[in-house]
Enzyme design. Structure first.
Site, mmCIF file in Angstrom:
data_model
loop_
_atom_site.group_PDB
_atom_site.id
_atom_site.type_symbol
_atom_site.label_atom_id
_atom_site.label_comp_id
_atom_site.label_asym_id
_atom_site.label_seq_id
_atom_site.Cartn_x
_atom_site.Cartn_y
_atom_site.Cartn_z
ATOM 1 N N ARG A 45 23.218 -6.357 -12.612
ATOM 2 C CA ARG A 45 24.659 -6.398 -12.892
ATOM 3 C C ARG A 45 25.446 -7.071 -11.774
ATOM 4 O O ARG A 45 26.458 -7.713 -12.010
ATOM 5 C CB ARG A 45 25.181 -4.978 -13.092
ATOM 6 C CG ARG A 45 24.955 -4.498 -14.509
ATOM 7 C CD ARG A 45 25.535 -3.130 -14.699
ATOM 8 N NE ARG A 45 24.688 -2.151 -14.053
ATOM 9 C CZ ARG A 45 24.222 -1.055 -14.640
ATOM 10 N NH1 ARG A 45 24.545 -0.804 -15.883
ATOM 11 N NH2 ARG A 45 23.450 -0.221 -14.009
ATOM 12 N N LYS A 150 7.067 3.852 -15.245
ATOM 13 C CA LYS A 150 7.286 5.236 -15.651
ATOM 14 C C LYS A 150 8.656 5.698 -15.129
ATOM 15 O O LYS A 150 9.139 5.095 -14.180
ATOM 16 C CB LYS A 150 6.159 6.126 -15.132
ATOM 17 C CG LYS A 150 6.191 6.363 -13.606
ATOM 18 C CD LYS A 150 5.628 7.699 -13.256
ATOM 19 C CE LYS A 150 6.621 8.639 -12.705
ATOM 20 N NZ LYS A 150 6.820 8.634 -11.266
ATOM 21 N N ASP A 179 1.471 2.186 -14.590
ATOM 22 C CA ASP A 179 1.227 3.432 -13.880
ATOM 23 C C ASP A 179 0.587 2.964 -12.584
ATOM 24 O O ASP A 179 -0.575 2.542 -12.583
ATOM 25 C CB ASP A 179 0.274 4.329 -14.671
ATOM 26 C CG ASP A 179 0.077 5.659 -13.981
ATOM 27 O OD1 ASP A 179 -0.223 5.653 -12.769
ATOM 28 O OD2 ASP A 179 0.224 6.702 -14.623
ATOM 29 N N HIS A 180 1.334 2.966 -11.501
ATOM 30 C CA HIS A 180 0.840 2.247 -10.322
ATOM 31 C C HIS A 180 -0.451 2.854 -9.761
ATOM 32 O O HIS A 180 -1.172 2.211 -9.018
ATOM 33 C CB HIS A 180 1.930 2.092 -9.245
ATOM 34 C CG HIS A 180 2.167 3.304 -8.408
ATOM 35 N ND1 HIS A 180 2.947 4.346 -8.805
ATOM 36 C CD2 HIS A 180 1.721 3.644 -7.173
ATOM 37 C CE1 HIS A 180 2.977 5.267 -7.868
ATOM 38 N NE2 HIS A 180 2.244 4.876 -6.859
ATOM 39 N N LYS A 184 -4.392 1.050 -8.067
ATOM 40 C CA LYS A 184 -4.995 1.322 -6.759
ATOM 41 C C LYS A 184 -6.492 0.999 -6.815
ATOM 42 O O LYS A 184 -7.193 1.436 -7.734
ATOM 43 C CB LYS A 184 -4.794 2.797 -6.373
ATOM 44 C CG LYS A 184 -3.335 3.142 -6.043
ATOM 45 C CD LYS A 184 -3.215 4.600 -5.618
ATOM 46 C CE LYS A 184 -1.769 5.054 -5.566
ATOM 47 N NZ LYS A 184 -1.062 4.720 -4.360
ATOM 48 N N GLU A 218 1.766 15.161 -0.777
ATOM 49 C CA GLU A 218 2.621 14.253 -0.014
ATOM 50 C C GLU A 218 3.274 15.053 1.098
ATOM 51 O O GLU A 218 3.662 16.207 0.886
ATOM 52 C CB GLU A 218 3.711 13.677 -0.912
ATOM 53 C CG GLU A 218 3.173 12.764 -1.970
ATOM 54 C CD GLU A 218 4.292 12.178 -2.813
ATOM 55 O OE1 GLU A 218 4.867 11.171 -2.407
ATOM 56 O OE2 GLU A 218 4.599 12.758 -3.863
ATOM 57 N N ASP A 237 6.758 14.022 -12.729
ATOM 58 C CA ASP A 237 6.724 12.916 -11.786
ATOM 59 C C ASP A 237 5.292 12.446 -11.485
ATOM 60 O O ASP A 237 5.038 11.256 -11.344
ATOM 61 C CB ASP A 237 7.398 13.379 -10.479
ATOM 62 C CG ASP A 237 7.621 12.242 -9.507
ATOM 63 O OD1 ASP A 237 8.091 11.183 -9.947
ATOM 64 O OD2 ASP A 237 7.329 12.407 -8.299
ATOM 65 N N HIS A 242 0.272 9.797 -13.459
ATOM 66 C CA HIS A 242 -0.732 9.382 -12.472
ATOM 67 C C HIS A 242 -1.983 10.277 -12.483
ATOM 68 O O HIS A 242 -3.107 9.790 -12.539
ATOM 69 C CB HIS A 242 -0.152 9.446 -11.054
ATOM 70 C CG HIS A 242 1.128 8.690 -10.884
ATOM 71 N ND1 HIS A 242 1.375 7.512 -11.516
ATOM 72 C CD2 HIS A 242 2.231 8.939 -10.122
ATOM 73 C CE1 HIS A 242 2.580 7.059 -11.162
ATOM 74 N NE2 HIS A 242 3.116 7.918 -10.328
ATOM 75 N N LYS A 342 5.216 18.055 -2.939
ATOM 76 C CA LYS A 342 5.917 17.380 -1.843
ATOM 77 C C LYS A 342 6.004 18.343 -0.682
ATOM 78 O O LYS A 342 5.941 19.556 -0.859
ATOM 79 C CB LYS A 342 7.318 16.981 -2.304
ATOM 80 C CG LYS A 342 7.280 16.008 -3.479
ATOM 81 C CD LYS A 342 8.242 14.871 -3.289
ATOM 82 C CE LYS A 342 8.212 13.899 -4.444
ATOM 83 N NZ LYS A 342 7.560 12.629 -4.147
HETATM 84 C C1 BG6 Z 1 5.848 7.928 -7.856
HETATM 85 C C2 BG6 Z 1 6.655 9.192 -7.809
HETATM 86 O O1 BG6 Z 1 5.529 7.579 -9.164
HETATM 87 O O2 BG6 Z 1 4.655 8.117 -7.100
HETATM 88 C C3 BG6 Z 1 6.971 9.595 -6.392
HETATM 89 O O3 BG6 Z 1 7.861 9.015 -8.541
HETATM 90 C C4 BG6 Z 1 5.699 9.698 -5.592
HETATM 91 O O4 BG6 Z 1 7.675 10.828 -6.337
HETATM 92 C C5 BG6 Z 1 4.872 8.427 -5.739
HETATM 93 O O5 BG6 Z 1 6.062 9.889 -4.228
HETATM 94 C C6 BG6 Z 1 3.520 8.591 -5.093
HETATM 95 O O6 BG6 Z 1 2.888 7.346 -5.066
HETATM 96 P P1 BG6 Z 1 1.851 6.982 -3.913
HETATM 97 O O7 BG6 Z 1 1.340 5.644 -4.308
HETATM 98 O O8 BG6 Z 1 2.614 7.000 -2.633
HETATM 99 O O9 BG6 Z 1 0.821 8.057 -3.951
#
Ligand code: BG6
Length: 504
Positions: A45, A150, A179-180, A184, A218, A237, A242, A342
């Protein structure tokens, strides 16, 4: 790669574009993995000129470049362009279409276009719909693909709604859901470890495996994302997406080939075999927690409810643990345990395969399964594999001690680990959707977590356990593993002298 393309990034003024997307495309560029003809069009935007956008991205690259080559930043920047757009304005998409035609001519590109939605999820329905209305979903002159991040929906109903909206104008093959975790290296290595080694697969079943544990912890808190996290919580989340994907790759049957649908069909079968957690079972099969203020290494750390954007009486979980079963021939009766949270002591993601004890215990020290063989697949950090097995302690008698055999990715000298985005963006350009979630997978994963989400929302009897920031979550989480002598694996120990030591 031969095919020219334009990569359109919606939400280009945001953080993800700066930190991950542009650096990932640059990394592909310096490795000569992109065709001669390509361009990137940032869209959001905010009003910027092409030059202002370029100079912002150059600054971002100077900071977040993931390669050790910065010589090509300025020539890469010549491919960057920008258009401001109001997301709900139909006319703006016609202008966008015209801009794309101009860029195609300018860079000699044949009509292939990727639309990456790095925007708030509320726009995942709107943008593809408006793109389609402007004819930008038509594949007559080249492919058109949409990538979304996501969360794919907020719950089952909204996920179904989003699915219908997307599939009204786009074919499933045009949709790439990132989905990252699937990007990996070490998550992909789950497949290679299992299916390229004759020694593991014969043991990979309920006859030999006692239970499977997946941990993703984390050490950070919500880091300024309180507003988002309040509506999400740990289960939405991390688990719905994941961690269930990691479970699926750990549990799936060997695919017939490495083609996208062959792998994704096997992932789907795992999701379809998840034993539903009934409403009345949630209290025994799931546990939630929320971090409270604490002091970590002399520093005062606020509790979740004190974080910016978080309600003072929030009941959002920052820790979630589940016990569940996969009802199929391979896994019948084997419990799977997942936990994530977390503000835990460290950042670690790993899958632990706990093997059954020997049928008869000959040696002392082998009293329960806490000393059984374990295979630890470490996804991050210190990526690698660790096998634990019993050895004789030298000396009189037959005392057994657990020892480790380990492999570290870092031992593969000169091998750079590409980021998850680098891999996924490359695959999306090639049209390889193997590592992207398909609609049915997303829907099945929502079906599985919904009873837990509903019970946590509606049943006041289910406790939300507080845990001090910097600890491994609520102590009660140990009770989920109801086998005598068994606990979660705690890979990190606090050492008085030099901080924390994490095994692997
Ligand atoms: C994200 C979450 O999808 O993945 C975050 O929204 C999380 O809350 C993160 O911290 C974790 O990803 P990675 O690659 O750091 O394990």
């Amino acid at each position: 790669m031969e095919e020219s393309f334009i990569y359109v990034i919606f939400g280009a003024s945001g953080d993800l574009a700066k930190r991950k997307l542009i650096p990932a495309i640059y990394a592909l560029y310096v490795q000569n993995l992109l065709p001669d003809n390509f361009a990137i069009l940032g869209v959001s935007r905010t009003k910027y000129s092409d030059d202002a956008f370029r100079s912002n991205m150059v600054k971002a690259l100077e900071q977040f470049n993931e390669t050790n080559n910065s010589d090509k930043i300025s020539e890469f920047a010549e491919r960057l362009h920008y258009s401001a757009l109001q997301y709900d304005d139909a006319k703006a998409y016609e202008m966008l279409s015209k801009r794309l035609s101009v860029l195609e001519k300018q860079h000699d590109i044949q009509g292939n276009t990727m639309f990456y939605l790095s925007t708030p999820p509320e726009l995942y329905g709107v943008i593809p719909q408006k793109l389609a209305a402007a004819g930008l979903n038509k594949q007559d002159k080249g492919w058109k693909r949409v990538i979304i991040e996501k969360p794919f929906g907020y719950d089952l109903d909204s996920a179904l709604e989003l699915k219908d909206m997307l599939l009204e104008d786009w074919e499933e093959e045009q949709l790439y859901r990132i989905d990252h975790y699937l990007g990996k290296e070490t998550v992909q290595n789950l497949l290679v470890t299992r299916f390229s080694n004759g020694i593991f697969e014969p043991l990979w079943n309920s006859r030999h495996i006692h239970h499977v544990e997946v941990t993703s912890s984390e050490s950070l808190g919500v880091e300024g994302r309180g507003g988002y996290y309040e509506r999400s919580g740990a289960l939405r989340d991390m688990v719905q997406n994941h961690l269930l994907q990691v479970v699926a790759l750990t549990a799936m049957e060997p695919p017939a080939t490495l083609r996208p649908d062959a792998i994704r069909n096997e992932i789907l079968k795992v999701f379809q075999s998840l034993r539903p957690i009934g409403k009345e079972d949630v209290k025994d099969a799931a546990l939630r927690g929320q971090y409270v203020a604490s002091t970590i290494k002399g520093l005062e750390v606020p509790g979740y409810r004190e974080e910016e954007g978080v309600q003072k009486d929030s009941t959002t979980e920052t820790f979630a643990a589940l016990k569940f079963y996969i009802d199929n021939w391979r896994w019948g009766g084997v419990p799977f345990y997942i936990r994530t949270g977390k503000r835990l002591p460290t950042r670690v993601t790993e899958v632990v395969i706990h093997f059954k004890p020997t049928p008869h215990s000959l040696f002392s020290g082998q009293v329960d399964c806490s000393t059984c063989n374990q295979l630890v697949l470490r996804i991050q950090p210190d990526e690698g594999i660790l096998m634990k097995f019993g050895m004789k302690i030298p000396g009189a008698g037959f005392e057994v001690q657990n020892v480790n055999m380990d492999f570290h990715y870092s031992d593969l000298a000169n091998q750079r680990m590409p980021s998850a985005y680098e891999r996924l963006i490359f695959d999306s350009i090639k049209g390889d959707s193997t590592l992207f979630a398909r609609t049915e997978e997303v829907i099945e994963a929502w079906k599985f977590v919904m009873p837990v989400l509903d019970a946590w929302k509606n049943d006041p009897e289910i406790p939300l356990h507080g845990y001090p920031a910097g600890t491994w979550g609520p102590e009660k989480a140990d009770d989920l593993i109801d086998d005598p002598g068994m606990t979660w694996r705690y890979p990190c120990k606090n050492l008085a002298s030099d901080g924390t030591y994490c095994e692997l």
